[in-house]
Design an enzyme around this catalytic site. Sequence first.
Site, PDB file in Angstrom:
ATOM      1  N   SER A 161     -44.648  34.294  21.359  1.00 47.92           N
ATOM      2  CA  SER A 161     -45.469  33.317  22.078  1.00 47.92           C
ATOM      3  C   SER A 161     -46.246  34.025  23.165  1.00 47.92           C
ATOM      4  O   SER A 161     -45.981  35.187  23.498  1.00 47.92           O
ATOM      5  CB  SER A 161     -44.590  32.211  22.689  1.00 47.92           C
ATOM      6  N   ASP A 215     -40.842  24.452  37.003  1.00 45.98           N
ATOM      7  CA  ASP A 215     -41.796  24.574  35.897  1.00 45.98           C
ATOM      8  C   ASP A 215     -41.168  24.062  34.604  1.00 45.98           C
ATOM      9  O   ASP A 215     -41.322  24.669  33.546  1.00 45.98           O
ATOM     10  CB  ASP A 215     -42.240  26.030  35.746  1.00 45.98           C
TER      11      ASP A 215
END
Length: 1296
Positions: free
Chosen positions: A889, A1005
């Site tokens: 990713s 986050d």
Amino acid sequence: MVFKNKLFFSSKKSGSSSPDSSNSPRSVGSNSPIRSDKKKSKSASKDEPPIPIPGFVGVGCKQTQIKDGLKKKDGSSKGKQLSSEVQAHSIGKSNLSPSSEVKKPPPPEVKEGPAFVSPIMASSLGLNRIKTRSGPLPQERVFNYRNDPATSNLSKMGADGGDLGSGSATSGSGSGNRKKEAGSSKLGLEENMDRTRPSDNKSDRDSLSPDTGPPRSLSPTLPPSGSRLQNVASSSGTGRSEMSSGRSGPLRNSDFCTPENSYEWENPKESESPRYQALLRMTSAPRKRFPGDIKSFSHELNSKGVRPFPLWKPRRSNNVEEVLNLIRAKFEKAKEEVNSDLAVFAADLVGVLEKNAESHPEWEETFEDLLILARSCAMTTPGDFWLQCEGIVQDLDDRRQELPPGVLKQLHTRMLFILTRCTRLLQFHKESWGEEEQVVQLRQSRVLHSIEKIPPSGAGRSYSAAKVPSTKKAYSQEQHGLDWKEDAVVRSVPPLAPPENYAIKESESPANIDRMSSWKKLPSPALKTVKEAPASEEQNDSKVEPPNIVGSRQGRDDAAVAILNFPPAKDSHEHSSKHRHNISWGYWGEQPLISEESSIMCRICEEEVPTTHVEDHSRVCTLADKYDQKGLSVDERLMAVAGTLDKIAETFRHKDSLAAAESPDGMKVSNSHLTEESDVLSPRLSDWSRKGSEDMLDCFPEADNSIFMDDLRGLPLMSCRTRFGPKSDQGMTTSSASSMTPRSPIPTPRPDPIEQILGGKGTFHDQDDIPQMSELADIAKCAADAIPGDDQSIPFLLSCLEDLRVVIDRRKFDALTVETFGTRIEKLIREKYVHMCELMDDEKVDLLSTVIDEDAPLEDDVVRSLRTSPVHPRDRTSIDDFEIIKPISRGAFGRVFLAKKRTTGDLFAIKVLKKADMIRKNAVESILAERDILINVRNPFVVRFFYSFTCRDNLYLVMEYLNGGDLYSLLRNLGCLEEDIVRVYIAEVVLALEYLHSEGVVHRDLKPDNLLIAHDGHIKLTDFGLSKVGLINSTDDLAGPAVSGTSLLDEEESRLAASEEQLERRKKRSAVGTPDYLAPEILLGTGHGATADWWSVGIILFELIVGIPPFNAEHPQQIFDNILNRKIPWPHVPEEMSAEAHDIIDRFLTEDPHQRLGARGAAEVKQHIFFKDINWDTLARQKAAFVPASESAIDTSYFRSRYSWNTSDEQFFPSGEVPDYSDADSMTNSSGCSSNHHEEGEAEECEGHAEFESGIPVDYSFSNFSFKNLSQLASINYDLLSKGWKDEPQQIPHHK
């Protein structure tokens, strides 16, 4: 030196534990006996003619046989017999008396060492016609292998003639004695064997040692013409001066030094026949022996006899084998009792069946099954029953539970009661001694394969000559003709002999005529989860059945089987290297099946370690590796290692003194005493770990806190018995790769690591290596004192290396303290030697300041890198240690790749970050915070972290690879999830946040991208500080640090001063993320705390149920507006969302942080009605709704990145390390906010370089970034150990 090393190695092999714990080598052919020799010779001379202890004859004949023989031979009266027995008893006592350990003069007649130990005088026993000898007769095997199974095993032990078994075998003492012998049945012999007295116990214990010397049959020579053996018939009756140093009372060195085949008990005249005497003379010629075989073993007599039976467990190999053989003998006796009970049970079954045949005809089939099972169990040999009894009992119990209450269930219960007599004993063996049995076999195999052509003394073999291999029978074969193991033939071939030579020798061997078709030993059943078993009745009962000589024979034969099962250490290492490219479903490099190979590669030192020592080695290796992580100078590390060794030895001595004073079995030490050690041990080592401002980085949390110990204690289903105390998974949770991690927080302050690691329950195997530990510490100190530039320093270091190798070769255990620390010391000395050689060539080189420059680009880094990672390049982890397989990713300024460790084959996810981006985006503190958090957190719902390191351009974080993708990818594939599934996922996130908040960590986050799915389907949090949210890319425009990332609760955040111009720039950069999941207080920069994470949980919960975030919009500015104005497009309730879910989301998305759900802690979240069906205590152990089903270990198809890949990613690797992106298309899925990611990515790179060149400081150092997480690497060892017994390894294809 080679010859000297062999002696040292031989000394290490010896299972003896003389009172002075001497391990020094003895010169070849030494005539001076040691203490126990003196003790025995004097006790023999003081106690008059040594009449044998009646119990000693229980192995092969009855007590009455001896008495009858004495009566018929000498016509002695009862009073004389009583007197003789009293004398014999006093001999046994002297052997057990510690006071007799000294002051014994050596006998003057010992000339040839242990090989010529003379027999006890026959006249002293009143049996003048007995022929005795000191050497075995290998040719006798040709005649004796066809003996009746009831033949005595005592003779098969190879007793010199001083054994009463031998005497009786060759005695012509009248028909009465022979009638008694001929009339003894198999059962009678076995019963007599079990009646031996405790005094025999000691003799047998000595005879059980697998390492007590070379087989006497190696040189079956008779003494010279002047020896006693040839004049035995005319020797005096007293035999005082003729007692050898190895012969005191009934304890004879030859009992365990001569594994000789059986005499003919039933036909004693054969030994007196002319043919027999001719064979005796033919085989009596002296033969050349190997120098390493000449060794005195008389010191081993009585070395264990001074201790009572409950103190048997110092885990020396001979003690272990004694107890193992005792257990096996008891198992055989229990099996006979089971057979008898089963016969009665079968008769009762038939009776009950006849009575109920008409009333209950349906019972007939069940009765027949029970009868068949009973007959099968009765007919099964003890060896086979050892393997099968657990399964039989389990199946029988399963059938019993299915039956209704009544007669049938009672019968099943009764049969279970009968059979469990054996299974209980087997369970005791597995819990208490299962690991030690493997230790003995593995250690013997390693020793045997390390010395060429030295026949193993403890293997129960007899090497009369190189051309006469022989096959030994186990005890069960000798007694009952039983077989212990299927299709295994033990051949007496030297371990390193080539196969072709061996075939020739085997064909020439006359013993081959009677070779058994199968040699079967008592196998070790598969081990299960075990707890630290308390001392059982067998250990604490003073009347415990002693081990018998026959059992010792079988135990030594077990060691011989181990030779065939274990390859040499070199071969084992080569074999493991073949599999390094293979991966198991645990995603650690494949190891050979543990039960077969018995070694795995330690993930800390990357050396092969026996599986039975993995637990102890991991702790030792953690200590040994600790100071290589600090960037200390060579001398400092040598002193640190020396101090650690001193503390380990001191701890062991302290435990031994406590155990001797307070513990009945010498092993149980209370926790209170262990905690008191902190006051005794020196604190200097812990002081070294807290220098400067790097307490968080260099304090070695994995060894300094109890979490590391909790991990070691908490691993379930360990196939090897651990010594951390009882195993329990209470309070533990399961994570990926079947690891177990505790929920306990990080304790502060941190105690001394050595006290934590050594102060746990139990002890290491290698307490007997304490002298070697002290010697290693002295060598390390001497090497550290060597002065650079001194002409004598280099030769001095070379002498230190030689001494070090000698000490290591004298170790008693492989892969534990001595070998592990010795290897580290050797590496450090060699490193110092190289530096000294460089100093002589170049005076400008400064030894104390020379380190490898890890960061390289800046001159200041050379100074800063003094505290980086180990000096030696092999010990410094780098990207070259990994093979990059494929990308996984992409984040805002980081990339994640799937990689494989080259040495071990383990799969990892490596996050690669550009230093320039970190500096330009003001994210340096953020990445350092992420690394620190990952180092310290240990929770089943948090990703595991293993390494961090740097190169010239990049930073690397190495974490566990989770093949299930993330929740973002799952949503992209499924659209939305069922509420029941969502409930479990969110509950796991709640537990993770509860742990993090308790540690003072706010994630800040949270989003589906950062919630990874592990191999078992459970959630793991990741990305602590490196968010993929677009706002973080604009931190260069902010006055303060990054607005997104991980922080501590007390960290103050700067306000967000975003102008319209900046918002427009965020629109352009929307390709790298959106602020969908950020709490209002973070967006506003008004200061925030843990409640910001609960806001994000509400957003994620909404998205998982509905499919899109509640505040989603086309541009970040609109998202920002939706968040501040709380514009939520609620679905229909309850059609599309339950009322409970609506309520909890509404409370999570409360704008006021103080009123938000979770403001008072995770407890109020867990109490919400939405989680009413969640069992919080067992959540991590429950089966997940979605478990990844990857096609292979390197399958990354579950990942669908929110961001695109571009050619700039190639800058993340040095030349030659650029991965192939041919298969990255499956990961280049973009979010709906982007139009042309590739162009924007290029624009971003260009803009970034421009900003980097204008004003960003260029001297920022990452010298403190490198770290090696030892506790997590040790956890891989346990993952492999626990999974290796139950998982078949999977092979992964090479990525091209």
